[in-house]
Design a protein around this motif. Structure first.
Motif, PDB file in Angstrom:
ATOM      1  N   ILE A   1      68.309  32.733  24.369  1.00 52.53           N
ATOM      2  CA  ILE A   1      67.704  31.762  23.446  1.00 52.53           C
ATOM      3  C   ILE A   1      68.686  30.645  23.136  1.00 52.53           C
ATOM      4  O   ILE A   1      68.305  29.470  23.105  1.00 52.53           O
ATOM      5  N   ALA A   2      69.950  30.986  22.939  1.00 51.38           N
ATOM      6  CA  ALA A   2      70.954  29.963  22.640  1.00 51.38           C
ATOM      7  C   ALA A   2      71.085  28.970  23.783  1.00 51.38           C
ATOM      8  O   ALA A   2      71.145  27.749  23.557  1.00 51.38           O
ATOM      9  N   GLU A   3      71.124  29.473  25.031  1.00 58.79           N
ATOM     10  CA  GLU A   3      71.215  28.581  26.191  1.00 58.79           C
ATOM     11  C   GLU A   3      69.961  27.718  26.313  1.00 58.79           C
ATOM     12  O   GLU A   3      70.043  26.526  26.612  1.00 58.79           O
ATOM     13  N   ALA A   4      68.799  28.334  26.094  1.00 63.71           N
ATOM     14  CA  ALA A   4      67.551  27.578  26.172  1.00 63.71           C
ATOM     15  C   ALA A   4      67.504  26.491  25.112  1.00 63.71           C
ATOM     16  O   ALA A   4      67.101  25.358  25.380  1.00 63.71           O
ATOM     17  N   ARG A   5      67.921  26.810  23.916  1.00 65.35           N
ATOM     18  CA  ARG A   5      67.938  25.833  22.823  1.00 65.35           C
ATOM     19  C   ARG A   5      68.863  24.658  23.164  1.00 65.35           C
ATOM     20  O   ARG A   5      68.508  23.504  22.963  1.00 65.35           O
ATOM     21  N   ALA A   6      70.026  24.975  23.706  1.00 63.21           N
ATOM     22  CA  ALA A   6      71.019  23.935  24.001  1.00 63.21           C
ATOM     23  C   ALA A   6      70.575  23.018  25.139  1.00 63.21           C
ATOM     24  O   ALA A   6      70.999  21.857  25.199  1.00 63.21           O
ATOM     25  N   THR A   7      69.745  23.527  26.041  1.00 62.61           N
ATOM     26  CA  THR A   7      69.339  22.747  27.218  1.00 62.61           C
ATOM     27  C   THR A   7      67.824  22.572  27.294  1.00 62.61           C
ATOM     28  O   THR A   7      67.272  22.330  28.365  1.00 62.61           O
ATOM     29  N   PHE A   8      67.162  22.664  26.141  1.00 59.05           N
ATOM     30  CA  PHE A   8      65.700  22.702  26.126  1.00 59.05           C
ATOM     31  C   PHE A   8      65.066  21.520  26.867  1.00 59.05           C
ATOM     32  O   PHE A   8      64.181  21.706  27.694  1.00 59.05           O
ATOM     33  N   SER A   9      65.510  20.316  26.598  1.00 60.28           N
ATOM     34  CA  SER A   9      64.931  19.143  27.255  1.00 60.28           C
ATOM     35  C   SER A   9      65.079  19.228  28.772  1.00 60.28           C
ATOM     36  O   SER A   9      64.145  18.918  29.523  1.00 60.28           O
TER      37      SER A   9
ATOM     38  N   ILE B   1      65.439  22.003  30.635  1.00 57.12           N
ATOM     39  CA  ILE B   1      64.637  23.057  31.253  1.00 57.12           C
ATOM     40  C   ILE B   1      63.145  22.693  31.231  1.00 57.12           C
ATOM     41  O   ILE B   1      62.417  23.038  32.155  1.00 57.12           O
ATOM     42  N   VAL B   2      62.715  21.968  30.211  1.00 60.83           N
ATOM     43  CA  VAL B   2      61.328  21.485  30.209  1.00 60.83           C
ATOM     44  C   VAL B   2      61.129  20.511  31.370  1.00 60.83           C
ATOM     45  O   VAL B   2      60.128  20.600  32.099  1.00 60.83           O
ATOM     46  N   ASP B   3      62.056  19.593  31.575  1.00 56.87           N
ATOM     47  CA  ASP B   3      61.967  18.667  32.700  1.00 56.87           C
ATOM     48  C   ASP B   3      61.925  19.422  34.031  1.00 56.87           C
ATOM     49  O   ASP B   3      61.117  19.100  34.909  1.00 56.87           O
ATOM     50  N   ALA B   4      62.788  20.423  34.182  1.00 60.48           N
ATOM     51  CA  ALA B   4      62.823  21.196  35.428  1.00 60.48           C
ATOM     52  C   ALA B   4      61.527  21.966  35.632  1.00 60.48           C
ATOM     53  O   ALA B   4      60.996  22.024  36.739  1.00 60.48           O
ATOM     54  N   ALA B   5      61.002  22.552  34.572  1.00 60.17           N
ATOM     55  CA  ALA B   5      59.743  23.298  34.684  1.00 60.17           C
ATOM     56  C   ALA B   5      58.609  22.381  35.105  1.00 60.17           C
ATOM     57  O   ALA B   5      57.763  22.744  35.918  1.00 60.17           O
ATOM     58  N   GLU B   6      58.627  21.168  34.570  1.00 62.67           N
ATOM     59  CA  GLU B   6      57.567  20.213  34.886  1.00 62.67           C
ATOM     60  C   GLU B   6      57.690  19.653  36.297  1.00 62.67           C
ATOM     61  O   GLU B   6      56.703  19.558  37.020  1.00 62.67           O
ATOM     62  N   THR B   7      58.895  19.289  36.700  1.00 63.28           N
ATOM     63  CA  THR B   7      59.068  18.573  37.965  1.00 63.28           C
ATOM     64  C   THR B   7      59.322  19.477  39.166  1.00 63.28           C
ATOM     65  O   THR B   7      58.917  19.143  40.278  1.00 63.28           O
ATOM     66  N   THR B   8      59.990  20.612  38.968  1.00 65.41           N
ATOM     67  CA  THR B   8      60.324  21.479  40.102  1.00 65.41           C
ATOM     68  C   THR B   8      59.511  22.766  40.121  1.00 65.41           C
ATOM     69  O   THR B   8      59.633  23.551  41.041  1.00 65.41           O
ATOM     70  N   HIS B   9      58.688  22.965  39.083  1.00 66.22           N
ATOM     71  CA  HIS B   9      57.852  24.168  38.955  1.00 66.22           C
ATOM     72  C   HIS B   9      58.683  25.443  38.799  1.00 66.22           C
ATOM     73  O   HIS B   9      58.186  26.537  39.039  1.00 66.22           O
ATOM     74  N   GLU B  10      59.925  25.271  38.380  1.00 67.45           N
ATOM     75  CA  GLU B  10      60.767  26.442  38.122  1.00 67.45           C
ATOM     76  C   GLU B  10      60.305  27.106  36.827  1.00 67.45           C
ATOM     77  O   GLU B  10      59.847  26.447  35.897  1.00 67.45           O
ATOM     78  N   ARG B  11      60.391  28.442  36.792  1.00 63.51           N
ATOM     79  CA  ARG B  11      60.080  29.191  35.577  1.00 63.51           C
ATOM     80  C   ARG B  11      61.377  29.709  34.981  1.00 63.51           C
ATOM     81  O   ARG B  11      62.323  30.004  35.698  1.00 63.51           O
ATOM     82  N   PHE B  12      61.368  29.844  33.670  1.00 64.17           N
ATOM     83  CA  PHE B  12      62.560  30.284  32.967  1.00 64.17           C
ATOM     84  C   PHE B  12      62.222  31.479  32.089  1.00 64.17           C
ATOM     85  O   PHE B  12      61.328  31.403  31.245  1.00 64.17           O
ATOM     86  N   ASP B  13      62.934  32.577  32.299  1.00 64.73           N
ATOM     87  CA  ASP B  13      62.869  33.716  31.392  1.00 64.73           C
ATOM     88  C   ASP B  13      63.835  33.445  30.250  1.00 64.73           C
ATOM     89  O   ASP B  13      64.987  33.071  30.491  1.00 64.73           O
ATOM     90  N   VAL B  14      63.385  33.632  29.035  1.00 62.47           N
ATOM     91  CA  VAL B  14      64.243  33.451  27.869  1.00 62.47           C
ATOM     92  C   VAL B  14      64.441  34.828  27.239  1.00 62.47           C
ATOM     93  O   VAL B  14      63.471  35.551  26.985  1.00 62.47           O
ATOM     94  N   THR B  15      65.700  35.178  27.026  1.00 60.64           N
ATOM     95  CA  THR B  15      66.016  36.509  26.506  1.00 60.64           C
ATOM     96  C   THR B  15      66.517  36.439  25.071  1.00 60.64           C
ATOM     97  O   THR B  15      67.104  35.451  24.651  1.00 60.64           O
ATOM     98  N   ARG B  16      66.255  37.510  24.367  1.00 67.53           N
ATOM     99  CA  ARG B  16      66.783  37.687  23.005  1.00 67.53           C
ATOM    100  C   ARG B  16      67.477  39.042  23.004  1.00 67.53           C
ATOM    101  O   ARG B  16      66.870  40.051  23.361  1.00 67.53           O
ATOM    102  N   ASN B  17      68.734  39.051  22.633  1.00 67.83           N
ATOM    103  CA  ASN B  17      69.530  40.287  22.630  1.00 67.83           C
ATOM    104  C   ASN B  17      69.465  40.997  23.986  1.00 67.83           C
ATOM    105  O   ASN B  17      69.375  42.209  24.067  1.00 67.83           O
ATOM    106  N   GLY B  18      69.485  40.184  25.044  1.00 62.98           N
ATOM    107  CA  GLY B  18      69.509  40.730  26.400  1.00 62.98           C
ATOM    108  C   GLY B  18      68.164  41.186  26.937  1.00 62.98           C
ATOM    109  O   GLY B  18      68.067  41.615  28.075  1.00 62.98           O
ATOM    110  N   ARG B  19      67.115  41.097  26.135  1.00 59.43           N
ATOM    111  CA  ARG B  19      65.775  41.524  26.583  1.00 59.43           C
ATOM    112  C   ARG B  19      64.873  40.308  26.755  1.00 59.43           C
ATOM    113  O   ARG B  19      64.907  39.375  25.963  1.00 59.43           O
ATOM    114  N   ARG B  20      64.068  40.351  27.774  1.00 59.80           N
ATOM    115  CA  ARG B  20      63.126  39.266  28.054  1.00 59.80           C
ATOM    116  C   ARG B  20      62.174  39.098  26.871  1.00 59.80           C
ATOM    117  O   ARG B  20      61.498  40.025  26.463  1.00 59.80           O
TER     118      ARG B  20
END
Length: 94
Positions: A6-14, A16-35
């Motif tokens: 979650i911390a990494e996703a928060r820091a790079t949110f913009s 990863i949203v751009d990557a998800a939109e343009t490259t169709h990449e999916r991102f798993d976001v974990t909390r305390n090591g769990r998906r």
């Protein structure tokens, strides 16, 4: 698919949203090591929902299967036959 805390996703949110939109990449976001969540682009989400809707309609799945079987059996028509049928039905303008 990339996995981020979650911390990494928060820091790079913009980014990863751009990557998800343009490259169709999916991102798993974990909390305390769990998906905990998955981030994917809106187009990918819409396509997934449409696929689920189709697969949830047994009559539609059967119709698609029948159409594929017709293709395999060579039961097809060409463009000329389609145009003629459309003319007879009044659906084709010259």
């Amino acid at each position: 698919m990339m996995t981020l805390s979650i911390a990494e996703a928060r820091a790079t949110f913009s980014k990863i949203v751009d990557a998800a939109e343009t490259t169709h990449e999916r991102f798993d976001v974990t909390r305390n090591g769990r998906r905990a969540a998955v981030l994917l682009g809106a187009d990918d989400y819409d396509a997934l929902m449409e696929t689920l809707a189709i697969l949830g309609d047994s009559a539609l799945v059967a119709t698609i299967g029948a159409g594929l079987a017709e293709l395999d059996a060579g039961e097809t028509v060409g463009i000329v036959e389609v145009e003629n049928a459309m003319r007879r039905a009044g659906r084709l303008r010259e």
